[in-house]
Scaffold this active site. Structure first.
Site, short mmCIF file in Angstrom:
data_model
loop_
_atom_site.label_atom_id
_atom_site.label_comp_id
_atom_site.label_asym_id
_atom_site.label_seq_id
_atom_site.Cartn_x
_atom_site.Cartn_y
_atom_site.Cartn_z
N HIS A 133 42.91 41.25 24.44
CA HIS A 133 43.76 40.90 25.85
C HIS A 133 45.30 41.15 25.53
O HIS A 133 45.59 40.74 24.29
CB HIS A 133 43.62 39.30 26.19
CG HIS A 133 44.55 38.86 27.02
ND1 HIS A 133 45.69 38.14 27.17
CD2 HIS A 133 44.31 39.13 28.70
CE1 HIS A 133 46.15 37.95 28.14
NE2 HIS A 133 45.22 38.62 29.45
N HIS A 176 54.65 43.73 29.56
CA HIS A 176 53.79 42.51 30.12
C HIS A 176 54.66 41.93 31.34
O HIS A 176 55.24 40.81 31.39
CB HIS A 176 53.78 41.32 28.91
CG HIS A 176 52.68 40.47 29.42
ND1 HIS A 176 52.87 39.00 29.30
CD2 HIS A 176 51.77 40.45 30.36
CE1 HIS A 176 51.92 38.19 29.70
NE2 HIS A 176 51.07 39.11 30.24
#
Length: 594
Positions: free
Chosen positions: A125, A170
């Site tokens: 992830h 991100h």
């Protein structure tokens, strides 16, 4: 007369001795050496056959002779030319060797010809992050590290960089971006270094059609013939890992899905609730959770990362923007997306289409509680289910993977850059099947009973198998740790925690007594574990050094798939908190199934 001061210097002496054979080792040697002082290769072959239960098959005399020669070469160098048998000391060396006598095999042995959806897949992830989810750097290095550790699914978050470039970042956090091209090259260089089975790249896409076209060109140029093209919209069954060896698959939502309004956003219940870091295994390491308060301060105004790409993509685009990226859509081998109509509709199976659905760890629990049969017997038998950490795990911690595995979810997405007991379980699970990153799901997760019944992990069923684990002794800490690491003034005081992670009925934890003032502790303690779901059970082992006044020190850990344990006395390697194997630290343990 002058005055004098006396200074006394105390020198601590460490006495480290070579471990002698414990009683269990002596008894086995005497049994198979038939009372003689030496064990021949023929006798070793018989021992190997008895321990594996093959009756002589799979344990050849040539293999026994090779092992004898290797032990003699390592221990005596010249002795192998004068004799070809083992003394009790040689035999003890053999059993304590993690290379010659490991607890599980290192070869792929499961059937790899079933459809890809029939396997648990080692999944990362936010694979590009070097640390926490809010302020760490983005880099290609953690991607390379994950692939070398056997991870088969990596995730890239794609964002515009100016008007004409793409970066991996991100989202709207404080993380520093990295160039997409650098990440792609890292994947290409490391994809098949550890395993030849396929690598899946999941893309969280926040790009305009123009930039999607650019990404399609970059991916095509980088991977070339390694790319696998597949029209999942008209396919009833996915190819197998064996057929896809050496291939790279792209998984994301088709471009048009980003432009469609999504009126039924699923919110995770208790998303902002406090994470639980204590369970049957004990508290997570302090280092993992110490920065939570700081990260939550940074995250006060950042709610964006609490949702996955399939929940939020449409908000990043101008709905009036035309579709211009057919070459991008062509790359998508595994289509992702969450249909309108809530969770039940999302879990509905289309017999003519294969897709990937992503759920948060909390939404998975809700799905299992409400629609368990749908998740297990229908959706995950054909389609891919990916589970991702909830958004409040700012520190890159992870969740217990058992709920996902018991539900048949193939992709339990973990933060590989962190550490902690949940990650140890994940690493242990994928030591199975030679560490190739693919583990065949048990048959009970792929079958439906005559009356439509499916596997229920919470059902009170009778134990299928009993595992006896005997913790014999340990060695190697004096080589991997400084002599004063555990205690300044005396040798360490070690104890072992051993237990099972798996179905709720199987979860348990036991502890040996503390052995004081020794670098080579001998416990000789046996524990019995009755298993209702042995196929998904993991043996957890932790070593700690007892400290009466402070927190106990960490001395190593490992996690092993019960279904792959070899019976008999085995040398068990220990790993540090991040899953890196120690050079010398190991336990001698005995495993028996009854």
């Amino acid at each position: 007369m002058g005055s004098y001061k006396m200074c006394l210097v105390f020198t601590r002496k460490f006495r480290v001795t070579e471990p002698d054979p414990v009683d269990d080792v002596r008894h086995v040697f005497q049994k198979y050496a038939e009372g003689e002082a030496h064990m021949t290769p023929e006798q070793l072959q018989k021992l190997m056959a008895d321990e594996t239960g093959t009756g002589g098959e799979g344990s050849s005399l040539e293999e026994a002779e090779r092992i004898v020669d290797e032990v003699l070469r390592r221990k005596h160098h010249i002795a192998k030319f004068t004799r070809r048998n083992l003394t009790i000391e040689d035999f003890n060396y053999l059993l304590f060797s993690t290379e010659l006598n490991p607890p599980i095999g290192d070869k792929v042995h499961q059937n790899m010809d079933a459809p890809l959806s029939h396997y648990f897949i080692f999944t990362g992830h936010n694979s590009y992050l070097t640390g926490n989810q809010l302020s760490s750097n983005c880099s290609d290095l953690p991607i390379a590290d994950a692939l070398r550790r056997g991870v088969r699914v990596v995730e890239l978050d794609l964002w515009p960089r100016g008007n004409d470039d793409v970066c991996v970042n991100h989202g709207r956090t404080l993380t520093k971006p990295v160039k997409l091209g650098k990440c792609l090259e890292s994947i290409k260089a490391n994809a098949f270094a550890t395993s030849k089975y396929p690598v899946i790249i999941t893309l969280e896409d926040h790009l305009t059609p123009k930039l999607q076209s650019k990404v399609a060109k970059m991916i095509t140029q980088t991977f070339g013939d390694m790319l696998y093209y597949h029209d999942s919209e008209s396919c009833k069954e996915f190819p197998s890992p064996e057929e896809l060896k050496g291939k790279i698959l792209i998984s994301t939502k088709p471009p048009k899905e980003y432009l469609e309004a999504n009126d039924s956003k699923e919110k995770d219940n208790g998303e902002k609730g406090k994470d639980s870091d204590e369970d049957v295994w004990g508290k997570e390491p302090e280092e993992l959770i110490s920065t939570r308060s700081e990260l939550e301060k940074v995250a006060t105004n950042i709610s964006y990362i609490s949702q996955d790409d399939e929940d939020r993509g449409s908000r990043d685009f101008d709905a009036s923007c035309p579709l211009q990226a057919p070459e991008y859509k062509r790359l998508i081998a595994i289509h992702a997306g969450k249909p309108k109509g809530g969770l039940r509709m999302a879990l509905k199976v289309d017999p003519n289409k294969i897709r990937r659905l992503s759920l948060s760890e909390q939404l998975l629990e809700k799905a299992v509680a409400s629609y368990g049969a749908d998740v297990i017997s229908r959706f995950t038998q054909k389609n891919f289910l990916r589970i991702y950490p909830k958004g409040t795990r700012f520190n890159s911690s992870n969740y217990k993977p058992q709920v996902g595995w018991m539900s048949g979810a193939q992709m339990i997405a973990f933060n590989m850059q962190g550490y902690g007991r949940a990650l140890w379980l994940m690493q242990g699970m994928f030591r199975a099947n030679g560490g190739c990153g693919y583990v065949k799901k048990p048959d009970f997760l792929m079958n439906v009973g005559p009356n439509g019944q499916v596997f229920d992990p919470n059902e009170n069923s009778s134990p299928k198998k009993t595992l006896k684990v005997k913790v014999l002794m340990g060695d190697g800490w004096h080589l991997d740790f400084k002599k004063t690491h555990f205690d300044l003034y005396s040798p360490p005081d070690f104890y072992v925690r051993v237990g099972i992670a798996g179905a709720p009925a199987d979860e348990t934890m036991e502890k040996t007594e503390v052995k004081y003032d020794t670098w080579t502790p001998i416990w000789n303690q046996e524990f019995t574990f009755k298993l209702t779901v042995p196929e998904l059970a993991l043996l957890r082992v932790e070593v700690h050094e007892y400290d009466a006044n402070e927190k106990d020190d960490f001395g190593g850990q490992t996690c092993l798939p019960v279904s792959e344990l070899r019976q008999g006395i085995r040398a068990v390697s220990l790993f540090n908190r991040k899953g890196v194997k120690y050079s010398c630290t190991r336990l001698l343990m005995r495993f028996d199934f009854v």
